[in-house]
Design an enzyme around this catalytic site. Structure first.
Site, PDB file in Angstrom:
ATOM      1  N   LYS A 293      50.250 -22.623 -17.086  1.00 18.10           N
ATOM      2  CA  LYS A 293      50.670 -22.405 -15.708  1.00 18.10           C
ATOM      3  C   LYS A 293      49.471 -22.064 -14.841  1.00 18.10           C
ATOM      4  O   LYS A 293      48.531 -21.413 -15.298  1.00 18.10           O
ATOM      5  CB  LYS A 293      51.671 -21.240 -15.689  1.00 18.10           C
ATOM      6  CG  LYS A 293      52.692 -21.332 -14.596  1.00 18.10           C
ATOM      7  CD  LYS A 293      53.495 -20.055 -14.510  1.00 18.10           C
ATOM      8  CE  LYS A 293      54.855 -20.195 -15.123  1.00 18.10           C
ATOM      9  NZ  LYS A 293      55.755 -19.106 -14.686  1.00 18.10           N
TER      10      LYS A 293
ATOM     11  N   ASP B 172      50.931 -18.086 -19.342  1.00 16.44           N
ATOM     12  CA  ASP B 172      51.208 -17.624 -17.980  1.00 16.44           C
ATOM     13  C   ASP B 172      50.152 -16.583 -17.598  1.00 16.44           C
ATOM     14  O   ASP B 172      49.071 -16.941 -17.156  1.00 16.44           O
ATOM     15  CB  ASP B 172      52.648 -17.094 -17.921  1.00 16.44           C
ATOM     16  CG  ASP B 172      53.049 -16.609 -16.543  1.00 16.44           C
ATOM     17  OD1 ASP B 172      52.342 -16.933 -15.570  1.00 16.44           O
ATOM     18  OD2 ASP B 172      54.074 -15.915 -16.422  1.00 16.44           O
TER      19      ASP B 172
HETATM   20  P1  IMP Z   1      52.130 -14.473 -20.744  1.00 17.64           P
HETATM   21  O1  IMP Z   1      51.880 -13.373 -21.690  1.00 17.64           O
HETATM   22  O2  IMP Z   1      52.324 -13.992 -19.323  1.00 17.64           O
HETATM   23  O3  IMP Z   1      51.127 -15.604 -20.819  1.00 17.64           O
HETATM   24  O4  IMP Z   1      53.575 -15.041 -21.050  1.00 17.64           O
HETATM   25  C1  IMP Z   1      53.848 -15.819 -22.084  1.00 17.64           C
HETATM   26  C2  IMP Z   1      55.325 -15.876 -22.355  1.00 17.64           C
HETATM   27  O5  IMP Z   1      56.131 -15.625 -21.201  1.00 17.64           O
HETATM   28  C3  IMP Z   1      55.681 -17.269 -22.787  1.00 17.64           C
HETATM   29  O6  IMP Z   1      55.563 -17.374 -24.165  1.00 17.64           O
HETATM   30  C4  IMP Z   1      57.094 -17.432 -22.299  1.00 17.64           C
HETATM   31  O7  IMP Z   1      57.992 -17.034 -23.302  1.00 17.64           O
HETATM   32  C5  IMP Z   1      57.199 -16.517 -21.113  1.00 17.64           C
HETATM   33  N1  IMP Z   1      57.095 -17.273 -19.843  1.00 17.64           N
HETATM   34  C6  IMP Z   1      56.054 -17.325 -18.999  1.00 17.64           C
HETATM   35  N2  IMP Z   1      56.292 -18.114 -17.944  1.00 17.64           N
HETATM   36  C7  IMP Z   1      57.544 -18.597 -18.133  1.00 17.64           C
HETATM   37  C8  IMP Z   1      58.378 -19.509 -17.372  1.00 17.64           C
HETATM   38  O8  IMP Z   1      58.018 -20.050 -16.319  1.00 17.64           O
HETATM   39  N3  IMP Z   1      59.596 -19.752 -17.897  1.00 17.64           N
HETATM   40  C9  IMP Z   1      60.053 -19.202 -19.060  1.00 17.64           C
HETATM   41  N4  IMP Z   1      59.294 -18.365 -19.799  1.00 17.64           N
HETATM   42  C10 IMP Z   1      58.060 -18.062 -19.340  1.00 17.64           C
END
Ligand code: IMP
Ligand code: MG
Length: 183
Positions: free
Chosen positions: A135, A107
């Site tokens: 995403k 994300d």
């Molecule tokens: P990042 O550090 O923002 O890339 O987030 C990664 C983590 O956030 C992932 O491993 C997920 O556990 C959680 N996450 C991010 N987007 C979503 C979503 O749309 N639904 C559920 N969990 C999410």
């Protein structure tokens, strides 16, 4: 109670996920067959990647070890806090090993960026990322993902390991949660 009723729409069906995970496992098997004769270490980022890694591991036809890490980046909300903390560390050393991090979704990219940096310092022979979903997030951190299952829209999604407030992980498909559920 039918969990699927809480979805605005389905993004990837159970069959589409199974087919894609099989293809990812095949690619990993081919890529590592020679260089990792003594096997690889698959690292699951708990809790979201547990279901994905369980399926992926069975599609990799090489000796492998499964290890688990828990980090915090999300509370019960839907936005990244930007703070990443190790809540549970690996059980085994990865020094000199070929490591693949299995992640559910990229994300903001903050979690993976942190993990790659922190695990690289432990001197693995190699380190790659295998994420089921990427995403379409603005300003996503630049994370080098060797294996990507699906690109997905910038919506809050659940299922196949992904949760909202610890629910929906046991949904067999992946879909976009109805906004009224979390707003
Ligand atoms: P990042 O550090 O923002 O890339 O987030 C990664 C983590 O956030 C992932 O491993 C997920 O556990 C959680 N996450 C991010 N987007 C979503 C979503 O749309 N639904 C559920 N969990 C999410
Ligand atoms: Mg996760």
């Amino acid at each position: 109670m039918n969990l699927e009723e809480d979805l605005a729409y389905e993004l990837f069906s159970q069959q589409e996920i199974a087919d894609r995970v099989a293809a990812m496992g095949e690619a990993i098997t081919q890529d590592y067959a020679e260089k990792a004769a003594d096997g690889i270490v698959l690292i699951c980022v708990l809790r979201g990647a547990a279901i994905f890694m369980g399926d992926l591991a069975r599609q990799i036809k090489l000796p492998l070890e499964m290890d688990y890490m828990a980090v915090s980046s999300y509370g019960n909300g839907t936005k990244s806090s930007g703070v990443v903390r190790i809540l549970k560390d690996l059980s085994s050393s990865i020094e000199g090993r070929h490591v693949i991090i299995a992640e559910d979704i990229l994300d903001s990219g903050l979690t993976l960026k942190f993990l790659i940096k922190s695990l690289s310092a432990r001197k693995p022979a190699s380190i790659e990322v295998c994420t089921l979903l990427r995403k379409d997030t603005p300003n996503q951190a630049d994370v080098n993902c060797r294996y990507i299952g699906f690109e997905c829209p910038n919506e809050f999604i659940v299922g196949y390991g992904l949760d909202y407030a610890e629910r929906y992980r046991n949904l067999s498909c992946i879909g976009v949660l109805k906004p009224e559920i979390y707003s």
